[in-house]
Design a protein around this motif. Structure first.
Motif, mmCIF file in Angstrom:
data_model
loop_
_atom_site.group_PDB
_atom_site.id
_atom_site.type_symbol
_atom_site.label_atom_id
_atom_site.label_comp_id
_atom_site.label_asym_id
_atom_site.label_seq_id
_atom_site.Cartn_x
_atom_site.Cartn_y
_atom_site.Cartn_z
ATOM 1 N N ARG A 18 -3.006 -8.382 -1.807
ATOM 2 C CA ARG A 18 -4.146 -9.132 -1.264
ATOM 3 C C ARG A 18 -4.048 -10.565 -1.778
ATOM 4 N N SER A 21 -7.147 -12.361 -3.619
ATOM 5 C CA SER A 21 -7.532 -11.988 -4.978
ATOM 6 C C SER A 21 -6.335 -11.836 -5.907
ATOM 7 N N GLU A 23 -4.701 -9.111 -6.112
ATOM 8 C CA GLU A 23 -4.578 -7.691 -6.432
ATOM 9 C C GLU A 23 -3.372 -7.082 -5.714
ATOM 10 N N TYR A 24 -2.694 -6.172 -6.401
ATOM 11 C CA TYR A 24 -1.538 -5.523 -5.804
ATOM 12 C C TYR A 24 -1.511 -4.031 -6.130
ATOM 13 N N ARG A 25 -0.815 -3.304 -5.274
ATOM 14 C CA ARG A 25 -0.561 -1.869 -5.467
ATOM 15 C C ARG A 25 0.880 -1.601 -5.028
ATOM 16 N N HIS A 67 -1.774 -0.370 -10.048
ATOM 17 C CA HIS A 67 -2.506 -1.498 -9.492
ATOM 18 C C HIS A 67 -2.588 -2.572 -10.569
ATOM 19 N N ARG A 69 -3.466 -7.160 -11.166
ATOM 20 C CA ARG A 69 -3.845 -8.472 -10.649
ATOM 21 C C ARG A 69 -3.188 -9.527 -11.535
#
Length: 149
Positions: A18, A21, A23-25, A67, A69
């Motif tokens: 994303r 933000s 953020e990652y997965r 996950h 960030r």
């Protein structure tokens, strides 16, 4: 799921990101886990789960995702096993070489310079110069202020 004869399989990394933000997965199917390089202290860590088996090898297998960030200036490194795997050596040794080889490149705020000077190209040459296997490296760096939506 891959289609084909029984016993066929494929490996694959996947990164859900994303940009707004940071953020990652990451999801892994038979590849090494990603490395999260922290620009603040130059360290790297492997976030969370190691993933699952290659696609098609064990039908119904879960593919857990870590996950995170990254802070501004941090980087994520995703690679194929061919980049870090050396016949006759423990793959963990190769996985450990990747962040060490990438650290001088990632320490620079932003670098470019054609194909020969590209940061990922320099890391590929440092880690797997004489490897005949596939050598895939994806480097993602979080730059600039957060986006607004």
């Amino acid at each position: 799921m891959p289609r084909g004869r029984p016993g066929e399989f494929a490996t694959a990394p996947h990164l859900a990101l994303r940009p707004a933000s940071g953020e990652y997965r990451p999801f892994n199917a038979g590849h090494p886990p990603p490395a999260h390089h922290r620009r603040e202290d130059g360290g790297s860590r492997r976030p969370g789960e190691d993933g699952g088996p290659p696609l098609g090898l064990l039908p119904g297998s879960p593919y857990p995702a870590a996950h995170g960030r990254p802070a501004l200036g941090d980087s994520l490194l995703l690679c194929s096993d061919g980049l870090v795997e050396v016949p006759g050596q423990d793959i963990e040794a190769g996985i450990g070489r990747l962040p060490a080889a990438a650290e001088p490149v990632l320490r620079v705020p932003h670098a470019s310079g054609g194909a020969a000077g590209h940061p990922a190209g320099r890391v590929l040459r440092a880690v797997a110069r004489d490897v005949a296997d596939d050598r895939t490296l994806v480097m993602v760096r979080r730059l600039g202020p957060p986006f607004t939506t």
